[in-house]
Design a protein around this motif. Sequence first.
Motif, PDB file in Angstrom:
ATOM      1  N   PHE A   5      39.443  41.128  44.101  1.00 36.12           N
ATOM      2  CA  PHE A   5      39.615  40.778  42.690  1.00 36.12           C
ATOM      3  C   PHE A   5      38.310  40.404  41.996  1.00 36.12           C
ATOM      4  O   PHE A   5      38.256  40.347  40.781  1.00 36.12           O
ATOM      5  CB  PHE A   5      40.609  39.631  42.532  1.00 36.12           C
ATOM      6  N   SER A   6      37.250  40.136  42.741  1.00 33.54           N
ATOM      7  CA  SER A   6      35.998  39.727  42.107  1.00 33.54           C
ATOM      8  C   SER A   6      35.332  40.885  41.368  1.00 33.54           C
ATOM      9  O   SER A   6      34.391  40.670  40.616  1.00 33.54           O
ATOM     10  CB  SER A   6      35.040  39.120  43.132  1.00 33.54           C
ATOM     11  N   TYR A   7      35.812  42.104  41.565  1.00 35.96           N
ATOM     12  CA  TYR A   7      35.288  43.238  40.817  1.00 35.96           C
ATOM     13  C   TYR A   7      35.947  43.348  39.442  1.00 35.96           C
ATOM     14  O   TYR A   7      35.533  44.158  38.629  1.00 35.96           O
ATOM     15  CB  TYR A   7      35.490  44.538  41.612  1.00 35.96           C
ATOM     16  N   LEU A   8      36.948  42.551  39.205  1.00 35.71           N
ATOM     17  CA  LEU A   8      37.634  42.509  37.914  1.00 35.71           C
ATOM     18  C   LEU A   8      37.096  41.345  37.096  1.00 35.71           C
ATOM     19  O   LEU A   8      36.487  40.432  37.630  1.00 35.71           O
ATOM     20  CB  LEU A   8      39.144  42.308  38.134  1.00 35.71           C
ATOM     21  N   PRO A   9      37.345  41.343  35.795  1.00 37.34           N
ATOM     22  CA  PRO A   9      36.986  40.153  35.002  1.00 37.34           C
ATOM     23  C   PRO A   9      37.764  38.945  35.529  1.00 37.34           C
ATOM     24  O   PRO A   9      38.819  39.099  36.149  1.00 37.34           O
ATOM     25  CB  PRO A   9      37.442  40.518  33.588  1.00 37.34           C
ATOM     26  N   PRO A  10      37.251  37.724  35.303  1.00 37.28           N
ATOM     27  CA  PRO A  10      37.975  36.531  35.776  1.00 37.28           C
ATOM     28  C   PRO A  10      39.411  36.505  35.261  1.00 37.28           C
ATOM     29  O   PRO A  10      39.688  36.904  34.127  1.00 37.28           O
ATOM     30  CB  PRO A  10      37.169  35.369  35.196  1.00 37.28           C
ATOM     31  N   PHE A  11      40.320  36.030  36.118  1.00 39.20           N
ATOM     32  CA  PHE A  11      41.733  35.963  35.742  1.00 39.20           C
ATOM     33  C   PHE A  11      41.961  34.894  34.686  1.00 39.20           C
ATOM     34  O   PHE A  11      41.357  33.825  34.728  1.00 39.20           O
ATOM     35  CB  PHE A  11      42.596  35.622  36.953  1.00 39.20           C
ATOM     36  N   SER A  12      42.875  35.174  33.793  1.00 41.02           N
ATOM     37  CA  SER A  12      43.328  34.158  32.837  1.00 41.02           C
ATOM     38  C   SER A  12      44.340  33.259  33.550  1.00 41.02           C
ATOM     39  O   SER A  12      44.777  33.555  34.667  1.00 41.02           O
ATOM     40  CB  SER A  12      43.979  34.829  31.627  1.00 41.02           C
ATOM     41  N   ALA A  13      44.728  32.173  32.900  1.00 43.35           N
ATOM     42  CA  ALA A  13      45.718  31.256  33.484  1.00 43.35           C
ATOM     43  C   ALA A  13      47.039  31.983  33.743  1.00 43.35           C
ATOM     44  O   ALA A  13      47.703  31.747  34.761  1.00 43.35           O
ATOM     45  CB  ALA A  13      45.933  30.059  32.570  1.00 43.35           C
ATOM     46  N   GLU A  14      47.424  32.887  32.842  1.00 48.50           N
ATOM     47  CA  GLU A  14      48.680  33.637  33.019  1.00 48.50           C
ATOM     48  C   GLU A  14      48.589  34.589  34.210  1.00 48.50           C
ATOM     49  O   GLU A  14      49.572  34.781  34.939  1.00 48.50           O
ATOM     50  CB  GLU A  14      49.021  34.433  31.752  1.00 48.50           C
ATOM     51  N   SER A  53      44.495  36.893  49.081  1.00 46.09           N
ATOM     52  CA  SER A  53      43.477  35.871  49.010  1.00 46.09           C
ATOM     53  C   SER A  53      42.558  36.200  47.851  1.00 46.09           C
ATOM     54  O   SER A  53      42.083  37.326  47.750  1.00 46.09           O
ATOM     55  CB  SER A  53      42.685  35.811  50.310  1.00 46.09           C
ATOM     56  N   PHE A  54      42.307  35.223  46.974  1.00 42.79           N
ATOM     57  CA  PHE A  54      41.361  35.464  45.891  1.00 42.79           C
ATOM     58  C   PHE A  54      40.787  34.143  45.399  1.00 42.79           C
ATOM     59  O   PHE A  54      41.399  33.094  45.516  1.00 42.79           O
ATOM     60  CB  PHE A  54      42.019  36.230  44.730  1.00 42.79           C
ATOM     61  N   VAL A  55      39.560  34.216  44.872  1.00 41.61           N
ATOM     62  CA  VAL A  55      38.878  33.045  44.348  1.00 41.61           C
ATOM     63  C   VAL A  55      39.415  32.765  42.950  1.00 41.61           C
ATOM     64  O   VAL A  55      39.385  33.626  42.071  1.00 41.61           O
ATOM     65  CB  VAL A  55      37.348  33.262  44.314  1.00 41.61           C
ATOM     66  N   VAL A  56      39.926  31.534  42.769  1.00 48.31           N
ATOM     67  CA  VAL A  56      40.488  31.134  41.484  1.00 48.31           C
ATOM     68  C   VAL A  56      39.418  30.514  40.605  1.00 48.31           C
ATOM     69  O   VAL A  56      39.307  30.827  39.427  1.00 48.31           O
ATOM     70  CB  VAL A  56      41.667  30.149  41.681  1.00 48.31           C
TER      71      VAL A  56
END
Length: 110
Positions: free
Chosen positions: A16-25, A103-106
């Motif tokens: 997931f780090s290749y994507l933009p940071p996740f939003s809260a949703e 597993s992903f960095v939040v």
Amino acid sequence: MAEVQEYKQVRRYETFSYLPPFSAEQVRAQIQYIIAQGWNPAVEHIEPNRPFTYYWYMWKLPMFGERNVDAVLAELEACRREYPNHLIRLIGYDNYTQSQGLSFVVYRGS
């Protein structure tokens, strides 16, 4: 001749780090996915200068049988308050395969 651009290395911690940071949703949706799969959520953290070590510090025990998304979010926030500069990741442990299903960095720290 074309001018050579400077290569800026960006640390990648997982898929997931290749994507933009996740939003809260989007984080909430990933937690709902973990719970829907019947996986056990867990929170881990580590100092920003050591993200590629194999062993991250576990924040409490995995949340065995947890079905409440807000409880998982509360643990993520509690870990973030305690360690504001650390990398914090969420893991979904799959009991059947005895492995990490997700597993992903939040939080990437400040």
